[in-house]
Design an enzyme around this catalytic site. Sequence first.
Site, PDB file in Angstrom:
ATOM      1  N   PHE A   1       0.864  -1.186   0.000  1.00 17.05           N
ATOM      2  CA  PHE A   1       0.000   0.000   0.000  1.00 17.05           C
ATOM      3  C   PHE A   1       0.897   1.231   0.000  1.00 17.05           C
ATOM      4  CE2 PHE A   1      -2.413   3.532   1.644  1.00 17.05           C
ATOM      5  CZ  PHE A   1      -3.594   3.424   0.922  1.00 17.05           C
TER       6      PHE A   1
ATOM      7  N   LYS B   1       2.799  10.600   7.842  1.00 16.01           N
ATOM      8  CA  LYS B   1       2.108  10.198   9.068  1.00 16.01           C
ATOM      9  C   LYS B   1       2.669  10.847  10.343  1.00 16.01           C
ATOM     10  CE  LYS B   1      -0.161   5.996   7.460  1.00 16.01           C
ATOM     11  NZ  LYS B   1      -1.563   6.274   7.700  1.00 16.01           N
TER      12      LYS B   1
ATOM     13  N   ASP C   1       9.375   2.881   1.518  1.00 16.87           N
ATOM     14  CA  ASP C   1       8.202   3.627   1.970  1.00 16.87           C
ATOM     15  C   ASP C   1       8.092   3.430   3.484  1.00 16.87           C
ATOM     16  OD1 ASP C   1       5.696   4.473   2.750  1.00 16.87           O
ATOM     17  OD2 ASP C   1       4.670   3.703   0.978  1.00 16.87           O
TER      18      ASP C   1
HETATM   19  C1  LIG Z   1       3.022   2.663   3.784  1.00 19.54           C
HETATM   20  C2  LIG Z   1       2.112   3.779   3.362  1.00 19.54           C
HETATM   21  N1  LIG Z   1       2.442   4.511   2.298  1.00 19.54           N
HETATM   22  C3  LIG Z   1       1.669   5.530   1.883  1.00 19.54           C
HETATM   23  C4  LIG Z   1       0.500   5.835   2.533  1.00 19.54           C
HETATM   24  C5  LIG Z   1      -0.356   6.975   2.033  1.00 19.54           C
HETATM   25  O1  LIG Z   1      -0.263   8.048   2.910  1.00 19.54           O
HETATM   26  P1  LIG Z   1      -1.375   9.185   2.902  1.00 19.54           P
HETATM   27  O2  LIG Z   1      -2.638   8.573   3.364  1.00 19.54           O
HETATM   28  O3  LIG Z   1      -0.815  10.240   3.830  1.00 19.54           O
HETATM   29  O4  LIG Z   1      -1.469   9.697   1.512  1.00 19.54           O
HETATM   30  C6  LIG Z   1       0.110   5.091   3.646  1.00 19.54           C
HETATM   31  C7  LIG Z   1      -1.153   5.394   4.337  1.00 19.54           C
HETATM   32  O5  LIG Z   1      -1.718   4.587   5.031  1.00 19.54           O
HETATM   33  C8  LIG Z   1       0.938   4.040   4.072  1.00 19.54           C
HETATM   34  O6  LIG Z   1       0.611   3.293   5.125  1.00 19.54           O
END
Ligand SMILES: Cc1ncc(COP(=O)(O)O)c(C=O)c1O
Length: 425
Positions: A165, A279, A250
């Site tokens: 994700f 986050k 990520d």
């Molecule tokens: C690993 C990861 N990458 C990217 C995102 C996307 O972040 P955002 O919701 O701030 O766009 C999330 C959100 O849950 C995430 O857990």
Amino acid sequence: MNKIQQTPVVEPVESPVVELVETKGHAGSEWLARYSTSLMGVFGTPQRVLVRGAGCLVWDADGKEYLDLLGGIAVNALGHANPFVTSVISSQLATLGHVSNFFTSPTQIALAEKLLALGNAPAGSKVFFTNSGTEANEAAFKLARRNTGGGDTKRTKIIALEGAFHGRTMGALALTAKEAYRAPFEPLPGGVVHIPFGDVEALKAAVDETVAAVFLEPIQGEAGVRPLPPGYLKAARELTARAGALLILDEVQTGIGRTGKWLASEDAGIMPDAVTLAKGLGGGFPIGALVTFGVETSSLLSAGQHGTTFGGNPVATAAALATLHAIESQDVLANVAAVGEHLRSALAAVPGVTEVRGEGLLIGFDLDADVAPAVVQAGLDAGFIVNSPGPRTIRLAPPLVLTTAQADTFLAAFPAILQAAKDAQ
Ligand SMILES: Cc1ncc(COP(=O)(O)O)c(C=O)c1O
């Protein structure tokens, strides 16, 4: 001595917001009716209407108190209404709230320097600020599109993992594996290949000199808190380096102390080419970042090739500086490791819990029945906020300042919550 400072629970002062939105005297049900007629239905029906928070506690519109074990999905690193972060944000906003990226500001520069120092980044490393995790990954996707591995041929292939994700905007969505999220929006940006999770042989077979980048989450949060197996990141580093592909981590969910380290990937002893963050970085204020390591990767995007209006604005960068300072000065990482370990070992002993995963205060555990959504409901009824990323998986991502005593209130209540969930099925 435990240096964690809990946010004192005090009655909120009357703020000018009440003149704009009358928050008192309206039941949760009334707000939800207004929500359903005015907000797009992409999130379904909200579980509660929250009106106030302090530390690890929040209160809903009907006055009920909850222990927040989700922290806005791994965002509220210092809990709610942290007095230090709040005062830094307020004073920055009162001094200089926004400038366009035709200009810069001291907080932006100081935060970039701080992130590079925390990441042990070598000289020539750089930062690009965004407002969210998906935007950080979007920037990383564009970075990957510029990587030729030192040759003349454009590379368009990107490797990501099954279960990944990375966000909801089109580039990040192309990196995301879940079919239900992707299918309605195809065609997505091309070239992304998803390979089996945690399988080094599959990675070996996939990474060659046509690959621009490999995107990995050290622990897949949305897939139910699945850590990559030991040795995988190291193998990924070796394979990508050999092929001239970028290794992009990520750490949007796992970074900024969530696992008891600044970055979850620290233990692997590798230097990636780029890391994405968001986050927890702003302690509740929206901010994300793409950190690129070394001169070569940091030069891939040149002037005019990417941009943002809000990214890196003075208030967001001040919020992040305050958050990082509080995490450092209050030994929060030690608290994360200790309370996380306590929670995981206690949960493993609970009848009905079949597996516990994760690191620090990013915890996933499986149940012996498909009752996770019902556990979320029973948890709310009992005054606890948890999340179910799968039908039998519960995720906890509480504020990093959660105390052992607060964790114990959940552990004591959990068997009854699980039973109530099973009874409700
Ligand atoms: C690993 C990861 N990458 C990217 C995102 C996307 O972040 P955002 O919701 O701030 O766009 C999330 C959100 O849950 C995430 O857990």
